[in-house]
Design a protein around this motif. Structure first.
Motif, PDB file in Angstrom:
ATOM      1  N   TRP A  57      52.415  39.132  33.420  1.00 43.64           N
ATOM      2  CA  TRP A  57      53.095  38.205  32.894  1.00 43.64           C
ATOM      3  C   TRP A  57      52.589  37.168  33.700  1.00 43.64           C
ATOM      4  O   TRP A  57      52.081  37.469  34.343  1.00 43.64           O
ATOM      5  N   THR A  58      52.570  35.537  33.273  1.00 36.65           N
ATOM      6  CA  THR A  58      51.780  35.297  34.254  1.00 36.65           C
ATOM      7  C   THR A  58      53.326  34.935  35.503  1.00 36.65           C
ATOM      8  O   THR A  58      53.915  35.762  35.836  1.00 36.65           O
ATOM      9  N   THR A  59      52.456  34.725  36.950  1.00 35.87           N
ATOM     10  CA  THR A  59      53.123  34.578  37.713  1.00 35.87           C
ATOM     11  C   THR A  59      54.477  34.328  38.360  1.00 35.87           C
ATOM     12  O   THR A  59      54.934  33.051  37.190  1.00 35.87           O
ATOM     13  N   TRP A  60      55.328  35.564  37.829  1.00 35.46           N
ATOM     14  CA  TRP A  60      57.206  35.162  38.059  1.00 35.46           C
ATOM     15  C   TRP A  60      57.880  34.439  39.369  1.00 35.46           C
ATOM     16  O   TRP A  60      56.992  34.982  40.115  1.00 35.46           O
ATOM     17  N   PRO A  61      58.452  33.107  39.486  1.00 39.98           N
ATOM     18  CA  PRO A  61      58.801  32.304  40.345  1.00 39.98           C
ATOM     19  C   PRO A  61      59.896  33.880  40.573  1.00 39.98           C
ATOM     20  O   PRO A  61      61.137  34.534  40.373  1.00 39.98           O
ATOM     21  N   ASP A  62      60.033  34.098  41.990  1.00 38.47           N
ATOM     22  CA  ASP A  62      60.655  34.630  43.075  1.00 38.47           C
ATOM     23  C   ASP A  62      62.067  34.508  43.003  1.00 38.47           C
ATOM     24  O   ASP A  62      63.275  35.474  43.428  1.00 38.47           O
ATOM     25  N   GLY A 106      57.379  30.599  33.289  1.00 39.76           N
ATOM     26  CA  GLY A 106      56.241  31.878  32.940  1.00 39.76           C
ATOM     27  C   GLY A 106      56.377  32.848  31.763  1.00 39.76           C
ATOM     28  O   GLY A 106      57.545  32.559  30.708  1.00 39.76           O
ATOM     29  N   TYR A 107      55.361  33.489  30.678  1.00 38.53           N
ATOM     30  CA  TYR A 107      55.648  34.551  30.097  1.00 38.53           C
ATOM     31  C   TYR A 107      54.073  35.064  29.381  1.00 38.53           C
ATOM     32  O   TYR A 107      53.097  34.735  30.449  1.00 38.53           O
ATOM     33  N   VAL A 108      54.465  35.802  28.294  1.00 38.22           N
ATOM     34  CA  VAL A 108      53.106  37.239  28.270  1.00 38.22           C
ATOM     35  C   VAL A 108      51.761  36.514  28.032  1.00 38.22           C
ATOM     36  O   VAL A 108      52.087  35.363  27.257  1.00 38.22           O
ATOM     37  N   SER A 162      52.862  42.246  38.749  1.00 35.29           N
ATOM     38  CA  SER A 162      52.811  40.826  36.929  1.00 35.29           C
ATOM     39  C   SER A 162      53.222  41.819  35.915  1.00 35.29           C
ATOM     40  O   SER A 162      53.057  41.481  34.414  1.00 35.29           O
ATOM     41  N   VAL A 163      52.631  43.256  35.440  1.00 35.59           N
ATOM     42  CA  VAL A 163      53.671  43.758  34.732  1.00 35.59           C
ATOM     43  C   VAL A 163      54.117  44.894  34.149  1.00 35.59           C
ATOM     44  O   VAL A 163      54.281  45.757  34.894  1.00 35.59           O
TER      45      VAL A 163
END
Length: 240
Positions: free
Chosen positions: A106-111, A26-28, A164-165
């Motif tokens: 952020w893009t969807t972040w892996p849990d 992911g990234y911003v 994701s914010v």
């Protein structure tokens, strides 16, 4: 290049971006400064746009991590192994008043990628659209969020809960000027040894406005702030 060919390239890049964001890290992807919204740098689309679209986020090579803490890549992202050493200045910057909240989407972040989220800033001594800090000791911490008292991690639990914010506040009395915001997730799912920790930095260019005169007196460098022996860099997230 024919217009149809350029259009197909952009569409292919966008599809690749979607695929990688689902399967990758992911990234911003977006920044909100006060009432102004800025689309972030998309490493799977922006390089193919002609003319280029100006961003306030410095370029990143992809959605993957930086794992070698000694590289310039640790500052604003990069992929030295692939020939992309660190990042480079973005062509524009956003304006925000001291004391204002900044929202980073952020893009969807892996849990599975649990860890802290930390934010630094550095004041540019000259035009921020041409300035690179290099290894200068210029960075100061303005926000951090790790594991809370109920065991919830900033990256995964709290980030997911906030859609994701990630939000932090520009110090209210900070001296006006141009700054880089360096924001990162430190993923600890493989950090039981070094190398293993995964760092995902993004750098955002801003101009802070206001009448404040405060400025920190303690600074770090990137690379330099983190080493293999820094507390938390080696960490077993499954037992600690």
């Amino acid at each position: 290049m024919p217009e149809m060919t350029k259009t197909l390239l952009v569409l292919a890049a966008a599809l690749f971006s979607f695929t990688r964001s689902v399967n990758g890290h992911g990234y911003v992807q977006e920044v909100l400064l006060g009432s102004a919204t800025y689309t972030g740098y998309n490493p799977y689309l922006d390089p193919y746009l002609s003319p280029p679209v100006p961003r306030i986020i410095r370029p990143i090579p992809g959605n993957g991590p930086v794992e070698d803490l000694s590289l310039l890549d640790i500052q604003c992202n990069g992929w030295s192994a692939g020939g992309v050493v660190g990042s480079s200045p973005a062509p524009i910057y956003g304006s925000v008043a001291a004391g204002t909240q900044v929202h980073l989407n952020w893009t969807t972040w892996p849990d599975s990628h649990k860890g802290p989220m930390i934010t630094y800033m550095a004041r540019a001594p000259s035009d921020i659209t041409t300035w690179s800090p290099g290894t200068s000791v210029v960075w100061f911490k303005v926000a951090e969020s790790g594991k809370d008292s109920s065991g919830l991690w900033a990256a995964t639990d709290l980030l997911t809960a906030s859609k994701s914010v990630y939000t932090f506040t520009i110090p209210p009395k900070l001296k006006a000027g141009q700054y880089i915001i360096r924001h990162e997730i430190i993923a600890l799912h493989a950090a039981y040894t070094y190398p293993g920790v995964q760092v995902y930095p993004s750098c955002i260019q801003i101009e802070v406005t206001g009448s404040g005169t405060a400025f920190p007196t303690s600074f770090v460098s990137f690379p330099g702030a983190y080493t293999a022996t820094t507390p938390g860099i080696v960490y077993d997230v499954y037992t600690s």
